[in-house]
Design an enzyme around this catalytic site. Sequence first.
Site, short mmCIF file in Angstrom:
data_model
loop_
_atom_site.label_atom_id
_atom_site.label_comp_id
_atom_site.label_asym_id
_atom_site.label_seq_id
_atom_site.Cartn_x
_atom_site.Cartn_y
_atom_site.Cartn_z
N LYS A 44 -114.00 62.92 -66.28
CA LYS A 44 -114.48 64.12 -65.55
C LYS A 44 -113.41 65.20 -65.48
CE LYS A 44 -116.37 63.09 -61.51
NZ LYS A 44 -116.72 62.35 -60.26
N LYS A 46 -110.70 64.97 -63.62
CA LYS A 46 -110.24 65.04 -62.23
C LYS A 46 -109.03 64.15 -62.05
CE LYS A 46 -113.67 66.44 -58.98
NZ LYS A 46 -114.36 66.14 -57.72
N1 C2G Z 1 -119.43 67.99 -51.28
C1 C2G Z 1 -119.95 68.78 -50.26
N2 C2G Z 1 -119.17 69.67 -49.64
C2 C2G Z 1 -117.86 69.82 -49.99
C3 C2G Z 1 -117.32 69.02 -51.01
C4 C2G Z 1 -118.12 68.09 -51.65
O1 C2G Z 1 -121.15 68.66 -49.92
N3 C2G Z 1 -117.11 70.74 -49.35
C5 C2G Z 1 -120.30 67.03 -51.96
C6 C2G Z 1 -120.43 67.31 -53.44
O2 C2G Z 1 -121.41 68.33 -53.67
C7 C2G Z 1 -120.86 65.96 -53.99
C8 C2G Z 1 -120.15 64.96 -53.04
O3 C2G Z 1 -119.76 65.72 -51.88
O4 C2G Z 1 -122.26 65.79 -53.86
C9 C2G Z 1 -118.92 64.34 -53.68
O5 C2G Z 1 -118.06 65.39 -54.09
P1 C2G Z 1 -116.97 65.08 -55.23
O6 C2G Z 1 -116.19 63.89 -54.84
O7 C2G Z 1 -116.29 66.35 -55.59
O8 C2G Z 1 -117.95 64.64 -56.44
P2 C2G Z 1 -117.91 65.15 -57.94
O9 C2G Z 1 -116.53 65.09 -58.47
O10 C2G Z 1 -118.66 66.42 -57.97
O11 C2G Z 1 -118.69 63.97 -58.71
O12 C2G Z 1 -121.95 61.95 -61.44
C10 C2G Z 1 -121.70 62.87 -60.40
C11 C2G Z 1 -120.23 63.06 -60.18
O13 C2G Z 1 -119.58 61.81 -59.99
C12 C2G Z 1 -120.01 63.96 -58.97
#
Ligand code: C2G
Length: 130
Positions: A44, A46
């Site tokens: 990803k 990350k």
């Molecule tokens: N999120 C949120 N508000 C934030 C930060 C994150 O609502 N301020 C939500 C994101 O939209 C996501 C979840 O928390 O639904 C997890 O965020 P991340 O850990 O950043 O996930 P991500 O890297 O986007 O991975 O297959 C899907 C991916 O694994 C998603």
Amino acid sequence: MKKVITYGTFDLIHYGHLYLLKRARELGDYLIVGLSTDKFNKVKGKTCYMPFEKRKELLEGIKYVDLIIPEDSWEQKIDDIKNYEVSVFVMGDDWKNKFDYLKEYCEVIYLSRTPEISTTKIKEIIGKKF
Ligand code: C2G
């Protein structure tokens, strides 16, 4: 039992993640979280402060989460939805429409992100002060 699933990295877990998990759980009776493995995070693009085991431990402490499974590929969602008999797939709306192909298998709901907080912002704060 109405099962809900969501996926993410959940690094340096914060209240934005918590509000997402809370609202996701409220859409059913059981919430599964596909937690990105360290290996998949590299896919990803990350980099994480916390390794998978620590991120998993923190999620296990959240009452809205019923089951944590490893997320190690983009392609596993359909199998997960089928294998766990999931009714609802949930993601934050930064992913809006990206997973609409799952509508063939379950309800797809995008919930609003919590705008003022993010792991990136936390990393910036940590970087500045410590
Ligand atoms: N999120 C949120 N508000 C934030 C930060 C994150 O609502 N301020 C939500 C994101 O939209 C996501 C979840 O928390 O639904 C997890 O965020 P991340 O850990 O950043 O996930 P991500 O890297 O986007 O991975 O297959 C899907 C991916 O694994 C998603």
